[in-house]
Scaffold this active site. Structure first.
Site, PDB file in Angstrom:
ATOM      1  N   SER A 112      -5.440   0.663   1.885  1.00 27.79           N
ATOM      2  CA  SER A 112      -4.186  -0.061   2.018  1.00 27.79           C
ATOM      3  C   SER A 112      -4.250  -1.423   1.329  1.00 27.79           C
ATOM      4  O   SER A 112      -4.523  -1.505   0.132  1.00 27.79           O
ATOM      5  CB  SER A 112      -3.837  -0.191   3.514  1.00 27.79           C
ATOM      6  N   HIS A 135      -1.165   3.869  -0.225  1.00 34.17           N
ATOM      7  CA  HIS A 135       0.035   4.415   0.430  1.00 34.17           C
ATOM      8  C   HIS A 135       1.131   3.356   0.463  1.00 34.17           C
ATOM      9  O   HIS A 135       0.865   2.169   0.225  1.00 34.17           O
ATOM     10  CB  HIS A 135      -0.299   4.894   1.851  1.00 34.17           C
TER      11      HIS A 135
END
Length: 225
Positions: A112, A135
């Site tokens: 992330s 993501h």
């Protein structure tokens, strides 16, 4: 190293407390070690049972590294699940703007918002079993269902993609494809890259461990002096 310099470093990172409280050390050859582990904590304190990297600890130390006449380089070790987007980007921007040579090493994972931190250094490594998860931006708490909210999400995502693309060899379009992939994560969007896959995508420079990372940092330091 002079006595005054030693005292200054000890004041910045108290002996015996530096690893426990800050995840940082001064290595031989005047290299500063920074570990980014667990969840990156932002403006809200997380549970006492959660391993965290606190940005209010990291940012002052990065400023001290830049100002120090003794510190020659920075080694960043990462094993993080991500965390607060603003805090993570702040750390990444600080590392990227340092004038001192910097090298990162992904151990375990850099997921992330850990991805921008991993690519913010002059050179980056990942171990063979290390993972990176790319993501879309996620939000916790109440979300207002209005166009402005979605615009804000898009702006934040664009900032992350722009930073990553400008600090590695991966193209922005490819990064967005990886971020929005629906075929890998069963109940989510995104892509998991393992070791050499992150290198093949141009996100990380090289597969290697601690010896390779330190050797590269020494090489960059020698070239810069």
């Amino acid at each position: 190293m002079s006595e005054n310099s030693k005292e200054k470093q000890e004041d910045q990172l108290p002996d015996g407390e530096s690893v426990k409280e800050y995840g940082q050390l001064i290595l031989d050859h005047k290299i500063h070690l920074l570990s980014v582990i667990g969840e990156i904590e932002g403006h809200e304190c997380l549970s006492a049972n959660t391993k965290t990297t606190k940005y209010e600890h990291v940012l002052p130390q990065l400023a001290a590294i830049e100002d120090s006449k003794e510190t020659r380089g920075l080694l960043v070790l990462l094993n993080t699940v991500g965390g607060d987007v603003e805090a993570g980007l702040a750390i990444a921007e600080m590392i990227a703007s340092l004038s001192k040579p910097t090298v990162s090493l992904v151990l375990g994972g850099s997921h992330s918002i850990g991805v921008p931190i991993a690519v913010s250094t002059d050179y980056s490594f990942i171990v063979e079993t290390g993972t990176m998860v790319i993501h879309p931006v996620r939000m916790n708490g109440t979300v207002i269902g209005a166009p402005q909210t979605y615009d804000y999400f898009k702006q934040m995502q664009d900032r992350i993609l722009g930073f990553i693309a400008s600090h590695c060899d991966a193209k922005r379009e490819r990064l967005e494809e990886l971020m929005l992939d629906t075929g890998m994560l069963t109940k989510d969007l995104g892509t998991i890259l393992v070791g050499a896959q992150a290198v093949e995508e141009g996100i990380i420079r090289q597969v290697g461990g601690i010896s390779a990372a330190i050797a590269k940092l020494h090489e960059i330091i020698c070239k810069s002096e």
